[in-house]
Write an enzyme that holds these catalytic residues in place. Structure first.
Site, mmCIF file in Angstrom:
data_model
loop_
_atom_site.group_PDB
_atom_site.id
_atom_site.type_symbol
_atom_site.label_atom_id
_atom_site.label_comp_id
_atom_site.label_asym_id
_atom_site.label_seq_id
_atom_site.Cartn_x
_atom_site.Cartn_y
_atom_site.Cartn_z
ATOM 1 N N LYS A 123 -17.047 -46.387 21.945
ATOM 2 C CA LYS A 123 -18.170 -47.291 21.707
ATOM 3 C C LYS A 123 -18.366 -48.378 22.776
ATOM 4 C CE LYS A 123 -18.655 -46.679 16.658
ATOM 5 N NZ LYS A 123 -20.030 -46.355 16.396
ATOM 6 N N ASP B 175 -6.930 -46.800 15.536
ATOM 7 C CA ASP B 175 -8.280 -46.437 15.967
ATOM 8 C C ASP B 175 -9.083 -47.725 16.161
ATOM 9 O OD1 ASP B 175 -10.977 -45.802 16.036
ATOM 10 O OD2 ASP B 175 -10.898 -44.337 14.408
ATOM 11 N N PHE C 282 -12.775 -44.062 8.514
ATOM 12 C CA PHE C 282 -13.729 -43.187 9.226
ATOM 13 C C PHE C 282 -13.212 -42.959 10.636
ATOM 14 C CE2 PHE C 282 -17.268 -42.049 11.931
ATOM 15 C CZ PHE C 282 -17.874 -41.059 11.177
HETATM 16 C C1 LIG Z 1 -13.506 -46.302 13.774
HETATM 17 C C2 LIG Z 1 -14.294 -45.146 14.299
HETATM 18 N N1 LIG Z 1 -13.643 -44.109 14.815
HETATM 19 C C3 LIG Z 1 -14.305 -43.055 15.323
HETATM 20 C C4 LIG Z 1 -15.684 -42.997 15.314
HETATM 21 C C5 LIG Z 1 -16.392 -41.813 15.873
HETATM 22 O O1 LIG Z 1 -16.942 -42.132 17.096
HETATM 23 P P1 LIG Z 1 -18.088 -41.208 17.735
HETATM 24 O O2 LIG Z 1 -19.284 -41.354 16.877
HETATM 25 O O3 LIG Z 1 -18.279 -41.747 19.115
HETATM 26 O O4 LIG Z 1 -17.562 -39.813 17.727
HETATM 27 C C6 LIG Z 1 -16.399 -44.073 14.777
HETATM 28 C C7 LIG Z 1 -17.862 -44.043 14.737
HETATM 29 O O5 LIG Z 1 -18.508 -44.759 14.026
HETATM 30 C C8 LIG Z 1 -15.684 -45.174 14.257
HETATM 31 O O6 LIG Z 1 -16.318 -46.219 13.733
#
Ligand SMILES: Cc1ncc(COP(=O)(O)O)c(C=O)c1O
Length: 406
Positions: A255, A226, A139
């Site tokens: 986050k 990520d 994700f």
């Molecule tokens: C691993 C990861 N990358 C990217 C995102 C996307 O982040 P945002 O919701 O701040 O766009 C999330 C959100 O849950 C995530 O868990």
């Protein structure tokens, strides 16, 4: 008391777009790992705004710092130098061993910037149709490019045509990545979460991380990790790739970096730090003084309050207690994760646990249909971890019994 009913109830505000399946709880305020709703009911927070509220709610050191910053300046344009950007970037560079940072406001934006970096890295080398290796169950966000990189058909449904140029492989399988990229001169990067969050708390093995690092070096690909959800102290290291003793070329963060103030960052090592030139990338809110101050203070408080050690201590305590209490329970497939990022994988779908635990005074989430996800604030105490276990374990046993598993 506030009765919790099924998710997906109609929105209580008819004017907010109905994009989330919400519980009928209206939150009011929080303190540490506790949250109160507007009716005065209190909840223990084992979700932390989905791994965002690293310092918990209303942290006594963070609140005055943010108030001070609001009184000085919230936003100004990137037409000017923002000293707090340099301060936070220098700290992230020191912690990561990487070299430069681009600031934005969310996780998907950080990932979008990483994908652009990878494409331009290829284009600069004369690769006109660059391709990026991504993973099953990944994700990365909900913009068109990041949902295309995401490995969940539910997230992609209805939004085609997807962005092209992704090669998908399973996690922890070095043979699969070699096979999928065999003889392909267009590959420019490998992109994954060190621990998949939304996909069900699936960690990459340390050996696998080292093998992918070596493969990226061998093939001149960017290693892009990520760490939006799993980064920032949550696993007991600043960044979970450190457990494997490697350093990525690109690391999106968001986050937990701002303890709730929207912030994103792309940290780049020498191979990626000079790819963007003026005019290649930007965002209005990225690097604004309020978000930068939140990042600087979050890291300072994490260091001062020993939250790396706390994530290890409380995480191990929580995992051990769950393992003990669920030891002989049929229907528990695995308890996975690291530090304060834990998943309890059940053999049956367990979405009901989300609302039932809230009714019982515990906030958490269920992801990938059958995984109970715990990503609490990093200030959680062992006593609070015991409380999580005391509320959650009977709910799991009850659900498994209802489903005829136990
Ligand atoms: C691993 C990861 N990358 C990217 C995102 C996307 O982040 P945002 O919701 O701040 O766009 C999330 C959100 O849950 C995530 O868990």
């Amino acid at each position: 008391m506030n009765a919790v009913t099924a998710p997906n109830t109609p929105p209580s505000s008819p004017h907010v777009m109905h994009t989330y399946g919400r519980l009928p709880i209206a939150v009011s305020h929080g303190q540490g790992c506790r949250v109160w709703d507007v009716n005065g009911k209190s909840y223990l927070d084992a979700l932390g705004g989905i791994a965002v509220n690293t310092l918990g709610h209303a942290h006594p050191k963070l609140v005055p710092a943010l108030c001070d910053q609001v009184g000085k300046m919230i936003h100004c344009s990137n037409y000017y130098h923002v000293p707090l950007q340099e301060q936070l970037a220098a700290k992230l560079v020191e912690l990561s061993g990487m070299t430069n940072v681009f600031f934005c406001s969310t996780g998907l934006e950080a990932n979008e910037a990483a994908l652009k970096l990878a494409r331009k890295f290829g284009q600069d080398k004369g690769i006109t149709r660059p391709e990026i290796v991504v993973y099953e169950k990944a994700f990365h966000g909900r913009s068109i490019a990041t949902l295309s990189a995401t490995g969940n058909p539910k997230v992609q449904a209805g939004f085609g045509p997807l962005v092209e140029g992704f090669i998908r492989v399973p996690i922890n399988d070095i043979a699969a990545i070699r096979q999928a990229t065999e003889g392909n001169p267009n590959v420019v990067a490998v992109f994954f979460e060190a621990i998949q969050g939304e996909g069900g708390i699936n960690p990459m093995d340390a050996d696998y991380l080292r093998q992918v690092r070596a493969l990226c070096d061998e093939r001149d690909w960017l290693l892009m990790i990520d760490e939006v959800q799993c980064g920032m102290c949550r696993t007991g290291k600043w960044f979970p790739h450190e457990w494997a003793g490697i350093v990525p070329d690109v690391m999106p963060l968001a986050k937990g970096l701002g303890s709730g103030v929207p912030i994103g960052a792309v940290v780049a090592g020498p191979k990626a730090a000079e790819i963007f030139k003026p005019g290649n990338h930007g965002t209005t809110f990225g690097g604004n003084p309020l978000a930068m101050r939140a990042g600087v203070e979050t890291i300072r408080i994490m260091e001062e309050d020993g939250l790396l050690a706390n994530a290890v201590k409380v995480g191990e305590h929580l995992r051990a207690a769950l393992q003990r209490e669920l030891a002989n329970v049929k229907g528990i497939k695995e308890i996975r994760g690291k530090g304060l990022m834990l998943g309890i994988d059940l053999s049956v779908p367990c979405g009901e646990i989300w609302s039932r635990s809230a009714e019982a005074g515990l906030l958490l989430s269920v992801t990938a249909d059958s995984v109970i996800r715990l990503v609490p604030p990093l200030v959680m105490t062992t006593a609070e971890a015991d409380e999580v276990v005391a509320i959650l374990v009977p709910l799991i046993k009850q659900l498994l019994a209802e489903k005829g598993v136990s």
